[in-house]
Write an enzyme that holds these catalytic residues in place. Structure first.
Site, PDB file in Angstrom:
ATOM      1  N   GLU A  53       0.818  -1.226   0.000  1.00  0.00           N
ATOM      2  CA  GLU A  53       0.000   0.000   0.000  1.00  0.00           C
ATOM      3  C   GLU A  53       0.845   1.267   0.000  1.00  0.00           C
ATOM      4  O   GLU A  53       0.413   2.301  -0.517  1.00  0.00           O
ATOM      5  CB  GLU A  53      -0.948  -0.001   1.200  1.00  0.00           C
ATOM      6  CG  GLU A  53      -2.089  -1.030   1.088  1.00  0.00           C
ATOM      7  CD  GLU A  53      -1.703  -2.406   1.614  1.00  0.00           C
ATOM      8  OE1 GLU A  53      -0.515  -2.635   1.901  1.00  0.00           O
ATOM      9  OE2 GLU A  53      -2.607  -3.278   1.712  1.00  0.00           O
ATOM     10  N   PHE A 115     -11.302  -7.637  14.031  1.00  0.00           N
ATOM     11  CA  PHE A 115     -10.256  -8.097  13.127  1.00  0.00           C
ATOM     12  C   PHE A 115      -9.954  -7.011  12.079  1.00  0.00           C
ATOM     13  O   PHE A 115     -10.854  -6.466  11.447  1.00  0.00           O
ATOM     14  CB  PHE A 115     -10.683  -9.386  12.423  1.00  0.00           C
ATOM     15  CG  PHE A 115      -9.648  -9.878  11.448  1.00  0.00           C
ATOM     16  CD1 PHE A 115      -8.372 -10.231  11.879  1.00  0.00           C
ATOM     17  CD2 PHE A 115      -9.935  -9.946  10.097  1.00  0.00           C
ATOM     18  CE1 PHE A 115      -7.409 -10.656  10.972  1.00  0.00           C
ATOM     19  CE2 PHE A 115      -8.983 -10.381   9.185  1.00  0.00           C
ATOM     20  CZ  PHE A 115      -7.711 -10.729   9.632  1.00  0.00           C
ATOM     21  N   GLN A 116      -8.699  -6.708  11.951  1.00  0.00           N
ATOM     22  CA  GLN A 116      -8.218  -5.686  11.009  1.00  0.00           C
ATOM     23  C   GLN A 116      -8.844  -4.324  11.238  1.00  0.00           C
ATOM     24  O   GLN A 116      -9.044  -3.544  10.306  1.00  0.00           O
ATOM     25  CB  GLN A 116      -8.399  -6.139   9.553  1.00  0.00           C
ATOM     26  CG  GLN A 116      -7.521  -7.349   9.252  1.00  0.00           C
ATOM     27  CD  GLN A 116      -7.309  -7.601   7.785  1.00  0.00           C
ATOM     28  OE1 GLN A 116      -8.192  -7.340   6.964  1.00  0.00           O
ATOM     29  NE2 GLN A 116      -6.145  -8.127   7.444  1.00  0.00           N
ATOM     30  N   LYS A 165     -17.537  -1.170   6.215  1.00  0.00           N
ATOM     31  CA  LYS A 165     -18.021  -2.116   5.209  1.00  0.00           C
ATOM     32  C   LYS A 165     -19.535  -2.069   5.060  1.00  0.00           C
ATOM     33  O   LYS A 165     -20.062  -2.192   3.956  1.00  0.00           O
ATOM     34  CB  LYS A 165     -17.558  -3.524   5.580  1.00  0.00           C
ATOM     35  CG  LYS A 165     -17.637  -4.489   4.417  1.00  0.00           C
ATOM     36  CD  LYS A 165     -16.969  -5.827   4.744  1.00  0.00           C
ATOM     37  CE  LYS A 165     -17.104  -6.791   3.569  1.00  0.00           C
ATOM     38  NZ  LYS A 165     -16.527  -8.115   3.885  1.00  0.00           N
ATOM     39  N   MET A 486      24.463   8.847   1.523  1.00  0.00           N
ATOM     40  CA  MET A 486      24.263  10.103   2.238  1.00  0.00           C
ATOM     41  C   MET A 486      24.561   9.928   3.730  1.00  0.00           C
ATOM     42  O   MET A 486      25.109  10.815   4.375  1.00  0.00           O
ATOM     43  CB  MET A 486      22.828  10.607   2.023  1.00  0.00           C
ATOM     44  CG  MET A 486      22.598  12.024   2.480  1.00  0.00           C
ATOM     45  SD  MET A 486      23.739  13.181   1.672  1.00  0.00           S
ATOM     46  CE  MET A 486      22.732  13.799   0.336  1.00  0.00           C
TER      47      MET A 486
HETATM   48  C1  LIG Z   1      12.603   5.533   4.815  1.00  0.00           C
HETATM   49  C2  LIG Z   1      13.902   6.164   5.118  1.00  0.00           C
HETATM   50  N1  LIG Z   1      14.754   5.598   6.015  1.00  0.00           N
HETATM   51  C3  LIG Z   1      15.952   6.187   6.267  1.00  0.00           C
HETATM   52  C4  LIG Z   1      16.323   7.343   5.648  1.00  0.00           C
HETATM   53  C5  LIG Z   1      17.656   7.999   5.959  1.00  0.00           C
HETATM   54  N2  LIG Z   1      18.508   8.040   4.768  1.00  0.00           N
HETATM   55  C6  LIG Z   1      18.604   9.150   4.004  1.00  0.00           C
HETATM   56  S1  LIG Z   1      19.589   8.929   2.666  1.00  0.00           S
HETATM   57  C7  LIG Z   1      19.919   7.353   3.107  1.00  0.00           C
HETATM   58  C8  LIG Z   1      20.825   6.503   2.267  1.00  0.00           C
HETATM   59  C9  LIG Z   1      20.274   6.225   0.940  1.00  0.00           C
HETATM   60  O1  LIG Z   1      21.076   5.274   0.303  1.00  0.00           O
HETATM   61  P1  LIG Z   1      20.975   5.038  -1.251  1.00  0.00           P
HETATM   62  O2  LIG Z   1      19.564   4.848  -1.654  1.00  0.00           O
HETATM   63  O3  LIG Z   1      21.920   3.949  -1.647  1.00  0.00           O
HETATM   64  O4  LIG Z   1      21.415   6.437  -1.862  1.00  0.00           O
HETATM   65  P2  LIG Z   1      22.859   7.132  -1.914  1.00  0.00           P
HETATM   66  O5  LIG Z   1      22.880   8.144  -0.819  1.00  0.00           O
HETATM   67  O6  LIG Z   1      23.888   6.071  -1.739  1.00  0.00           O
HETATM   68  O7  LIG Z   1      22.893   7.773  -3.252  1.00  0.00           O
HETATM   69  C10 LIG Z   1      19.279   7.021   4.296  1.00  0.00           C
HETATM   70  C11 LIG Z   1      19.402   5.716   4.975  1.00  0.00           C
HETATM   71  C12 LIG Z   1      15.387   7.908   4.744  1.00  0.00           C
HETATM   72  N3  LIG Z   1      15.626   9.058   4.115  1.00  0.00           N
HETATM   73  N4  LIG Z   1      14.223   7.296   4.470  1.00  0.00           N
END
Ligand SMILES: Cc1ncc(C[n+]2csc(CCOP(=O)(O)OP(=O)(O)O)c2C)c(N)n1
Ligand SMILES: [Mg+2]
Lengths: 589, 171
Positions: A53, A115-116, A165, A486
Site C-alpha cells: 500500500e 479483526f483488522q 463495510k 548520504m
Molecule cells: C525511509 C527512510 N529511512 C531512512 C532514511 C535515511 N537516509 C537518508 S539517505 C539514506 C541513504 C540512501 O542510500 P541510497 O539509496 O543507496 O542512496 P545514496 O545516498 O547512496 O545515493 C538514508 C538511509 C530515509 N531518508 N528514508
C-alpha cells in the site's frame, strides 16, 4: 428503483468517475470487497494492482505531480491503512493532492478491536489535510465530492475517507458533484492590491535582488509557472529554485542560478545570503533551504507570496507577505509592473550580475571523471550523460532519497514543470520506483526514469511486480555505490569516519533480478560503458533496470552543513580535515 | 526570544462534528504549542457549531502561527484572537471543596462571603463553594482557600467574549 439509488460502494466509484478519475492504485482486502465488486462491474475507472500500500500512495503521488490531477488510492482496513501512512505523510509534506479510500470494519464493530480494525482517522489525522469517517451512506456523495475539492484547492494535500463495510453495502442516493455545496473552506486566491503595489515598488528599487522559487509555483499550475518566468524575464533579475521548484522556470534561462539549499549551488546560496530584496514565490523557508536561521539572508527585505497563510512568518519574518494563488498574484504583479514600467537601477543590477558571475565561475559542481577503463564511473557523470542523452525528448524523472537524489537535482535540467518528482519534505527512501510507475501510468508513451540509489531501491523493490504486470516501461537507473551514501557522507563529516551500518551489503544482482521479472537488466562498470548502456536502455521498449556501478566514496558537494549559514558553504570536505560543526548543528537532522 | 511570551485568549468557532476537538488538540500537541485552558461546547441553536475557548501563550510569531494553523483545519469556521481584538471579558467557573474544622472553617466561610462565592454543599467537616469571575479573582480565592485546609478543585477553564455589541461571527 430510481437510477440514483445504489450501494455505497457504487456511489464511491460513480463519484470517482464523475470527478474525472481515470485510474486508481490499490490493494484489496476484506473491508473493501464491496468496493472491488463495484470496480469489477464498471469500466470508467481503471485499477492498478500494487504490491504494497505504500507503493500505491507513491504511485498516486507520481501520477498527481506529473499531471496536476488528484491521485486516488484504495486500501483495506487495518494493515492496509497503516501501510499507507508513510505515503500520506509524504504527500502532506510535499503538498500533493490525493484521495485515499480506506476500508473500515462495519460501524457496529468500531471500537471493539475487531479483526483488522485500526483507528484510521485517528492515525491519519496529523498526516492528512483532512479526513472523514463516513458512518451513514446518506453523507457519502457529499463527502466524496468535498474531499476532491479539499485535496486540490488552496495548498493541496492528501484526504482520507474511511469507509465502514456496512456503509459500502448500504443503499443510498447518489448526488453529482455540481449539487454539492462547499463549506466555509475557501482559500484566498487573489493578492491584496496594496501589498502588490508595495512589492512591485520594492522589486523595482532593488540593487541585489533574487527570486526564490518553490514547489508552490508548480502546484499552482503551468500557467502560473509561465507567469513567474515572464516576471523573472521582465525584471532581468537572477532566480533560484528549491528542490521542489525545479522546472518552474526553464533551466536554460541564463538568469537561473540553479538550486539553492544544503546541496545547492555556490552562486544561489551566496546570492540568497547577500541579496537586498528576496522575492519568495511558493516557497516555505524550509530548514534545508535556509541553513542557520538567525544567519539567513541577514540584510534583505523579503516578499513572500504563498497560498497558505501558515507558511508566512513561520520560520523567517518577512516584510511584505502576500497571501494568494501564485498564478493570480503574479499576474496582478505583472499588470502593475507593465502599467508602471518602473525604472530599475541598471547600474546596481549590472554590478550584482558581475558578482554573481564571479561566484558562478567557481564552478561548484565540478568533478573529475577519469577516462581509463580502470577508472570508476563518477555518479555525477552517469547522471550528466543521462541528461545529455535524453534532453531532446520529453522525459520524466523521479528519484529515491540520498546522494543520487541531490546529484540528480544538480545535474538533470528541467525546462518544464511537472517533470521532476522527488520526495522533498519527508525524504522518503522508496518513493522513486512507485512514483515512476504512477508517472508512467499517466504518460504511457513517455520516457520515465527513476534515478535511484541501491539502498532506496530495496525499500519498495516489490513494485517491480506491478511494473511487470502492466508492462510499464519504467527505467530504473540505479546509482550503485554500495553505500547508504548520504549516511556515509554525514558519518565522514560529523562522526569521525565511523561508518556504522551504512554499507549496502546483501544486495541482489540487479541484472538477474530484472531477468527474473522478465525485464531487461544492464550494467556499466567503466566510464566508457556509460553512454552505450544508456543508449541500450533507451532502445529497450519495456522496463529496464540499469546497475550503474559508481565510485563508492564520492561526496555530494557543495554542502552547507546542518546549522551553518549560506556563506559557510563547503566546496569540498577535505578543506575541513577537522569537523567545524557546532554542537547546535550536530543535533540537526 | 523567551522573554516576549504573551498570553492570548482565542475563540474558535468550529463545525460541531466528530473529531473536531481531536484535530484542535492534536494541532497544539503536534506542533508543541501551549494550552493553558480549553473549553468546548455547542453554541448554535441547531447544534451545528461549537465554540472552543482556548488560552495559549507564546511569542507573537508563535501566536500568529497558532491562528494560521487553526484556520487551516477544514471544520474551523473562524478564529478570533480576543486578546488582540480589543476589550473582552474573561470568566471562569469553579467548584471547590474544602475540608477543615474549627476557626479555619469559619475563616473559609468568611472569605467565601467576601468573594461572593456560594455555598452549594455543607457537611460537618466540609463545604463546597461555587464561584465565578475573572481568572485573577479565581486565583486569589484559590490561594486563600489552600491555606485553610485540604481542597479539591473542579475548574471550567476560561470562557471569554468581546465587550460591546460586536459579535465574533459578524465582524
Ligand atoms: C525511509 C527512510 N529511512 C531512512 C532514511 C535515511 N537516509 C537518508 S539517505 C539514506 C541513504 C540512501 O542510500 P541510497 O539509496 O543507496 O542512496 P545514496 O545516498 O547512496 O545515493 C538514508 C538511509 C530515509 N531518508 N528514508
Ligand atoms: Mg547508495
Amino acid at each position: 428503483m430510481s437510477e440514483n439509488r445504489m450501494s455505497g460502494a457504487e456511489i464511491v466509484i460513480k463519484a470517482l468517475a464523475d470527478q474525472g478519475v481515470e485510474v486508481i492504485f490499490g490493494y484489496p482486502g476484506g473491508a473493501v470487497l464491496p468496493l472491488y465488486d463495484a470496480i469489477f462491474k464498471q469500466n470508467r475507472v481503471k485499477h492498478i494492482l500494487v504490491r504494497h500500500e505504500q507503493g500505491a500512495v507513491h504511485m498516486a503521488e507520481g501520477y498527481a505531480r506529473s499531471t496536476g490531477k488528484t491521485g486516488v488510492v484504495l486500501v483495506t482496513s487495518g494493515p492496509g491503512a497503516t501501510n499507507a501512512v508513510t505515503g500520506l505523510t509524504d504527500a502532506l509534506m510535499d503538498s500533493v493532492p490525493l484521495i485515499c479510500l480506506t476500508g473500515q470494519v462495519p460501524t457496529h464493530l468500531i471500537g471493539n478491536d475487531a479483526f483488522q480494525e485500526a483507528d484510521t482517522t485517528g492515525i491519519t489525522r496529523p498526516c492528512t489535510k483532512h479526513n472523514y469517517l463516513v458512518k451513514d451512506v446518506a453523507d457519502l456523495p457529499s463527502v466524496m465530492h468535498e474531499a476532491f475539492y479539499i485535496a486540490a484547492s488552496g495548498r493541496p494535500g492528501p484526504v482520507v475517507i474511511d469507509l465502514p463495510k456496512d456503509v459500502q453495502f448500504a443503499e443510498g442516493e447518489y448526488i453529482g458533484p455540481e449539487k454539492v455545496e462547499q463549506r466555509h473552506y475557501q482559500p484566498q486566491k487573489t493578492g491584496d492590491p496594496q501589498s502588490i503595489k508595495e512589492a512591485v515598488d520594492l522589486i523595482a528599487k532593488a540593487k541585489r535582488p533574487i527570486f526564490y522559487i518553490g514547489g508552490g509555483c508548480i502546484n499552482s499550475g503551468i500557467a502560473s509557472c509561465r507567469a513567474v518566468t515572464e516576471l523573472v524575464k521582465l525584471t532581468g533579475y537572477p532566480a533560484t529554485t528549491t528542490l521542489m521548484g525545479l522546472g518552474a522556470i526553464p533551466s536554460s534561462s541564463p538568469q537561473w542560478l540553479g538550486m539553492l539549499g544544503m546541496h545547492g549551488t555556490y552562486e544561489a546560496n551566496l546570492a540568497m545570503h547577500g541579496c537586498d530584496v528576496m522575492i519568495a514565490v511558493g516557497a516555505r523557508f524550509d530548514d534545508r533551504v535556509t541553513g542557520r536561521i538567525d544567519a539567513f539572508s541577514p540584510g534583505s527585505k523579503k516578499i513572500h507570496i504563498d497560498i497558505d497563510p501558515s507558511s508566512i512568518n513561520k520560520n523567517v519574518a518577512v516584510d511584505i507577505p502576500i497571501i494568494g494563488d501564485i498564478g493570480s498574484v503574479i499576474s496582478q504583479m505583472l499588470d502593475v509592473w507593465k502599467k508602471k514600467s518602473p525604472k530599475i537601477d541598471g547600474k546596481a543590477i549590472e554590478n550584482w550580475w558581475k558578482q554573481l558571475d564571479e561566484w558562478r565561475s567557481v564552478d561548484c559542481l565540478q568533478y573529475e571523471q577519469g577516462s581509463s577503463p580502470k577508472d570508476s564511473i563518477k555518479p555525477q557523470y552517469a547522471i550528466q550523460r543521462l541528461y545529455e542523452l535524453t534532453k531532446d525528448r520529453e522525459t520524466f524523472i523521479t528519484t529515491e532519497v540520498g546522494q543520487h537524489q541531490m546529484w540528480a537535482a544538480q545535474f538533470y535540467k528541467f525546462e518544464e514543470p511537472n517533470h521532476w518528482m522527488t520526495s522533498g519534505g519527508l525524504g522518503t527512501m522508496g518513493y522513486g520506483l512507485p512514483a515512476a510507475i504512477g508517472v508512467q501510468v499517466a504518460h504511457p508513451d513517455k520516457l520515465v526514469v527513476d534515478i535511484a540509489g541501491e539502498g532506496s531501491t530495496m525499500m519498495n523493490i516489490q513494485e517491480l511486480g506491478t511494473m511487470a504486470q502492466y508492462n510499464l516501461p519504467v527505467k530504473v537507473f540505479i546509482i550503485n555505490n554500495e553505500w547508504l551514501g548520504m549516511v556515509r557522507q554525514w558519518q565522514e563529516l560529523l562522526h569521525g569516519g565511523r561508518y556504522a551500518e551504512s554499507y549496502s551489503a546483501g544486495l541482489p544482482d540487479f541484472i538477474k533480478l530484472a531477468e527474473s521479472y522478465g525485464m531487461t537488466g544492464l550494467r556499466a562498470t567503466q566510464p566508457d560503458q556509460v553512454d552505450s548502456v544508456i543508449a541500450q536502455m533507451l532502445e529497450t521498449p519495456g522496463p529496464v533496470i540499469v546497475d550503474m556501478v559508481v565510485s563508492k566514496e564520492e561526496n555530494c558537494l557543495p554542502m552547507i552543513p546542518g546549522g551553518a549559514a549560506h556563506n559557510e558553504i563547503l566546496l569540498g570536505l577535505n578543506e575541513h580535515e577537522e569537523q567545524t560543526q557546532s554542537e547546535d548543528g550536530m543535533v540537526l537532522v | 526570544m523567551k522573554n516576549n511570551i504573551e498570553r492570548h485568549v482565542l475563540a474558535v468557532l468550529v463545525d460541531n462534528e466528530p473529531g473536531v476537538l481531536a484535530r484542535v488538540v492534536g494541532l497544539f500537541s503536534g506542533r508543541g504549542y501551549n494550552i493553558e485552558s480549553l473549553t468546548v461546547a455547542t453554541v448554535s441553536e441547531d447544534d451545528s457549531s461549537s465554540r472552543i475557548n482556548v488560552v495559549t501563550s507564546g511569542t507573537p510569531m508563535i501566536i500568529e502561527q497558532i491562528k494560521a494553523q487553526l484556520e487551516r483545519l477544514v471544520p474551523v469556521q473562524e478564529v478570533n484572537d480576543l486578546t488582540a481584538e480589543g476589550p473582552h471579558v474573561e470568566h471562569e467557573f469553579i467548584l471547590i471543596k474544602i475540608t477543615n474544622t474549627g476557626p479555619e472553617r469559619l475563616e473559609a466561610l468568611r472569605i467565601a462571603d467576601i468573594f461572593r462565592a456560594r455555598v452549594v454543599d455543607t457537611a460537618v467537616d466540609s463545604f463546597v463553594f461555587s464561584i465565578n469571575g475573572s481568572p485573577e479573582k479565581i486565583e486569589s480565592f484559590l490561594e486563600l482557600m489552600r491555606n485553610l485546609g485540604m481542597v479539591e478543585i473542579a475548574r471550567s477553564g476560561v470562557v471569554a467574549i468581546k465587550r460591546g455589541e460586536k459579535r465574533i461571527d459578524n465582524d
